[in-house]
Structure formats: structure tokens, C-alpha cells
Design an enzyme around this catalytic site. Structure first.
Site, PDB file in Angstrom:
ATOM      1  N   ASP A 193     -24.938   5.558 -20.445  1.00 26.10           N
ATOM      2  CA  ASP A 193     -25.990   5.169 -21.466  1.00 26.10           C
ATOM      3  C   ASP A 193     -27.195   5.474 -20.860  1.00 26.10           C
ATOM      4  O   ASP A 193     -27.814   4.550 -20.284  1.00 26.10           O
ATOM      5  CB  ASP A 193     -25.788   4.044 -21.847  1.00 26.10           C
ATOM      6  N   GLN A 196     -32.419   4.458 -21.994  1.00 34.68           N
ATOM      7  CA  GLN A 196     -33.724   4.195 -21.492  1.00 34.68           C
ATOM      8  C   GLN A 196     -34.185   4.960 -20.322  1.00 34.68           C
ATOM      9  O   GLN A 196     -35.444   4.768 -19.739  1.00 34.68           O
ATOM     10  CB  GLN A 196     -33.685   2.695 -21.038  1.00 34.68           C
ATOM     11  N   CYS A 359     -30.149  -7.096 -28.207  1.00 37.87           N
ATOM     12  CA  CYS A 359     -28.943  -6.611 -28.525  1.00 37.87           C
ATOM     13  C   CYS A 359     -28.094  -6.751 -27.234  1.00 37.87           C
ATOM     14  O   CYS A 359     -27.500  -5.694 -26.844  1.00 37.87           O
ATOM     15  CB  CYS A 359     -28.878  -4.977 -29.135  1.00 37.87           C
TER      16      CYS A 359
HETATM   17  N1  7TS Z   1     -28.494   1.886 -25.151  1.00 33.71           N
HETATM   18  C1  7TS Z   1     -29.497   1.119 -24.797  1.00 33.71           C
HETATM   19  C2  7TS Z   1     -29.630   0.936 -23.171  1.00 33.71           C
HETATM   20  C3  7TS Z   1     -30.581   0.759 -25.539  1.00 33.71           C
HETATM   21  O1  7TS Z   1     -31.649   0.469 -25.004  1.00 33.71           O
HETATM   22  C4  7TS Z   1     -30.546   1.126 -26.986  1.00 33.71           C
HETATM   23  C5  7TS Z   1     -31.489   0.722 -27.686  1.00 33.71           C
HETATM   24  C6  7TS Z   1     -29.258   1.745 -27.354  1.00 33.71           C
HETATM   25  C7  7TS Z   1     -28.095   1.873 -26.502  1.00 33.71           C
HETATM   26  C8  7TS Z   1     -28.944   1.988 -28.705  1.00 33.71           C
HETATM   27  O2  7TS Z   1     -30.025   3.064 -29.023  1.00 33.71           O
HETATM   28  P1  7TS Z   1     -30.140   3.554 -30.602  1.00 33.71           P
HETATM   29  O3  7TS Z   1     -31.022   4.581 -30.606  1.00 33.71           O
HETATM   30  O4  7TS Z   1     -28.584   4.256 -31.010  1.00 33.71           O
HETATM   31  O5  7TS Z   1     -30.354   2.357 -31.355  1.00 33.71           O
HETATM   32  N2  7TS Z   1     -32.269  -0.320 -27.731  1.00 33.71           N
HETATM   33  C9  7TS Z   1     -33.172  -1.053 -28.252  1.00 33.71           C
HETATM   34  C10 7TS Z   1     -34.016  -1.911 -27.817  1.00 33.71           C
HETATM   35  O6  7TS Z   1     -33.765  -2.421 -26.427  1.00 33.71           O
HETATM   36  N3  7TS Z   1     -34.593  -2.363 -28.762  1.00 33.71           N
HETATM   37  O7  7TS Z   1     -34.462  -1.736 -29.831  1.00 33.71           O
HETATM   38  C11 7TS Z   1     -33.434  -0.863 -29.563  1.00 33.71           C
END
Ligand code: 7TS
Length: 401
Positions: A193, A196, A359
């Protein structure tokens, strides 16, 4: 690095009479005019459906869409046919949880970590229930993965290791290569994943030697609703489509259907063409500045912020206190003050930060905390932003004392 705020129209505003200081980049990033222009330009000049028509507009849209695969492939050192556009990281992980577990046996194991975002936790947890698989968890120790423990968790049944490259709460950067080597010796697939990490540092899928890697466009200056799923070609060729429909089939009879080559067999229906074009513009913008420069700039900000934050009495950093193997995400708690209260007071000062569980409820339980405040930087942030933040945190403390 030169001040890039002027490229980001949204940053030129005031909030409650104060210049906006945007420090919520882990949640989403702001968009430079180059990205906004690419999207507008597409809708004003080239809009058409892709892969369908021979007319001029359709050809232009198709070429731009295909080029976007190339651009994103270059970003992570992959090939264009290994790049599948998704809605984002979450969709990519749901896709993988579904297709990679299809042929597993009951009680086969999936290895995750305690620091996963719900997006890399709940899809595996739910598919495990459905297919009677086991989930095992690598614990966190001193804000890093406990590697000694991790090594003991691999068994003959461990089929998938899925882990975050950089924690969205702690900022910790995980040793993907080291864990990946153990996993591959054990015939375990490695899913990363990179939601970030890709926005903040050079990422090379060949060097990481991961099997799959996912990320979101909106966290790397691109639009929402578009993301990338990378997979090694030989693996993508083996797995079944995740969704069915137009655009992904080669032949259809009343009884059966055959699929296009990868990546098209994984992109059923009209894709997010404007999103892909916007994301490619974002990737080009980042590449032009240079991921190494961006990483160095945000590391400097992180070092500076950590130094300043550590001096505030009653403030605890929730994450590594130095910048070794950590990214530009800093969580902290302030003794006796709820994260939401801090967030609200900072908002009055024009500062955008996030407060809560991010989350990552399993991580909150492991750390025995209710939540944190989190600041996160990107290339447009400056030391001045941090000075304003520190002043506002001190003011918050005074209000609550
Ligand atoms: N994995 C990580 C490590 C994340 O930080 C996030 C989103 C996701 C998966 C999901 O990403 P999405 O674009 O599919 O939503 N993180 C965050 C956060 O830290 N605050 O809001 C979204």
C-alpha cells in the site's frame, strides 16, 4: 526549494481572516494549476470516449489515456501494461483481496500489520471470513514493525503479505525489501500500500521487488477518483478480471467471453479519462521538480517540526522522533486536550490539520490511545507554516489551561 505556493490557486485564500496553512496532505493534497488546466483542456478540446471510435476526438482521448499509463509507469519504474487505473488505493486493495484469494485453500494465511489503514485491513478481513482464511498480524514496537516477531509469523500457509510502505499515522517507512525477501523465499505474494509513499519519495517497484503496489492520485497532487494498481506482468496475465463489461473483452458469445490483454482486461467500462489525464499532469509536475528534491524538502520540514514540537511541554510525538526511515507525517497528542478541540482551534487560525483515528483503529488500540492530531507536509509547505502552527498550538494550550 523555491516557494511553489503560487502554483496552487487554492492556497492563496484566507480562512477566518488568516492565510490558509494547509497541513493535511496525508488526507489529500492540493492541485497545481498545471493539473487543473490539463483537466479543463481535456474537457474543452478533446473529450470523447476511449478505444471506441475512429473519429478525431476519440483518437485524441485514447492517446492521452494510453500516455497516462506510460507516465504513471515511468513514475514507479514499471511498464505501461503493468499499470491499471482504479478509483484509488481502496479500490486497488479490494480488487487484490478478491482476485488473489480466489484459489486459496481454507485456513491459508494472509499477513498484515498493526499499522494498516482500514483500506488495507478490512478488505482482507472480510474476504478471509468469506473464504475461511486466517489473518495474522505483525505487531508494532516503538512505532516500527517488530521484525523479529514478523519473521516468526511466516508459515507454509502464508500466501499473501500486504503492508503499508509508509504509515499514514506514524510516518514510519517500512522495510519492504527485507520483508519481501523473506516472503518470496516462502512463496508469499507481496502487496504494498503505497498511498503515502509514492506522493513523497522515489519509489521503484523493480528495486522493491513487490508483486503488487497501489496508490491514489489525489494524494500526489492529482484529482480524486483515480489511482493506480501496479502488478508484475506475469502475475497480471494469470489473474482473472475483477469486473466485467465493455472495453475489456476480446470476443463474446452467448455462452462465453475472452479478455483483452493486461491492463485493458482490468479496466471494464468507460474509465476516468479526465482523471487519468489530470494524474499524468500531476506526475509530470512532481517529476519536473524531482522526487528526491521533494523528499529532501519535506524531510527538512519534518526535522524542523519535530524539533519545535518536542519543546512543547505536554506534547507527545506518536511516531519515530527522528527522520530515519520516516516520512513527512507527524502525529502527536497534547496532554488533556482532545484532538478535535485542537483541530477546531487551529482552524480558527486558518490552519488545516487532521484529528482522530485516521482510519487506523487497530493501531489506536495497539498504542492504547483514542486518537492523535496529525500534520503532514508536501512540496508547497514552508518553515513559516510550521512557525504559525507552533504558535497556534501554544495558544491552544493557553486556552485550555
Ligand atoms: N492506505 C493508506 C496508507 C492511506 O493513507 C489511505 C488514505 C488509504 C490507503 C486509502 O486511500 P484512498 O485514496 O483510497 O482513500 N489515507 C487517508 C488519511 O490518512 N486521511 O484521509 C485519508
Amino acid at each position: 526549494m523555491k516557494d511553489l505556493k503560487k502554483d496552487f490557486p487554492i492556497l492563496a485564500q484566507t480562512i477566518h481572516g488568516k492565510a490558509l496553512v494547509y497541513l493535511d496532505n496525508s488526507a489529500t493534497t492540493q492541485k497545481p494549476k498545471q493539473v487543473i488546466k490539463a483537466i479543463t483542456n481535456y474537457y474543452e478540446k478533446d473529450n470523447a470516449n476511449v478505444h471506441r471510435g475512429v473519429h478525431e476526438l476519440s483518437m485524441r482521448a485514447s492517446i492521452a489515456y494510453e500516455n497516462a499509463h506510460e507516465t504513471l509507469a515511468e513514475c514507479i519504474h514499471a511498464d505501461a501494461d503493468e499499470i491499471i487505473f482504479t478509483k484509488g488505493t481502496t479500490e486497488g486493495l479490494n480488487f487484490l483481496a478478491e482476485v488473489l484469494t480466489e484459489n486459496l485453500q481454507e485456513r491459508d494465511e494472509i499477513l498484515l500489520t498493526e499499522m494498516e489503514h482500514h483500506s488495507n485491513f478490512v478488505p482482507w478481513q472480510q474476504i478471509a471470513k468469506k473464504r475461511k482464511l486466517m489473518i495474522k498480524i505483525i505487531p508494532v514496537k516503538n512505532y516500527r514493525l517488530d521484525l523479529t516477531k514478523a519473521k516468526t509469523l511466516f508459515t507454509k500457509k502464508t500466501k499473501i503479505l500486504s503492508l503499508t510502505h509508509m504509515s499514514n499515522v506514524l510516518g514510519t517507512i517500512n522495510p519492504i525489501k527485507e520483508l519481501g525477501e523473506i516472503a518470496h523465499k516462502n512463496n508469499t505474494l507481496v502487496v504494498v500500500d503505497a498511498a503515502q509513499s509514492v506522493p513523497h519519495m522515489p519509489v521503484n517497484v523493480k528495486d522493491l521487488d513487490c508483486d503488487f503496489l497501489v496508490f491514489s492520485g489525489h494524494k500526489m497532487l492529482g484529482p480524486t477518483g483515480i489511482g493506480v494498481l501496479y502488478g508484475k506482468r506475469k502475475l497480471l496475465e494469470k489473474i482473472k478480471p475483477y469486473q466485467y463489461g465493455g472495453g475489456m473483452v476480446q470476443e463474446v458469445t452467448l455462452e462465453n467471453a475472452s479478455w483483452q490483454e493486461t491492463p485493458w482486461k482490468f479496466e471494464a467500462g468507460t474509465p476516468n479519462i479526465a482523471g487519468a489525464i489530470g494524474l499524468a499532469a500531476a506526475a509530470n509536475y512532481l517529476t519536473e521538480i524531482g522526487m528526491r528534491n521533494i523528499e529532501a524538502h519535506t524531510r527538512e520540514l519534518t526535522t524542523y517540526a519535530l524539533e519545535q514540537l518536542k519543546q512543547i511541554h505536554g506534547l507527545t510525538i506518536i511516531g519515530p522522533e527522528d527522520t530515519k526511515d520516516r516520512g513527512p507525517v507527524i502525529s502527536f497528542t497534547l496532554h488533556g486536550i482532545h484532538p478535535h478541540d485542537i483541530g477546531e482551534i487551529l482552524n480558527q487560525e486558518g490552519i488545516a490539520i487532521r484529528g482522530g483515528k485516521h482510519c487506523a483503529i487497530p493501531l489506536m488500540h495497539a498504542l492504547n490511545i483514542d486518537g492523535t492530531n496529525r500534520i503532514s507536509f508536501h512540496l508547497y509547505n514552508t518553515k513559516k507554516d510550521i512557525d504559525i502552527l507552533i504558535k497556534a498550538i501554544k495558544k491552544t494550550k493557553e486556552i485550555f489551561q
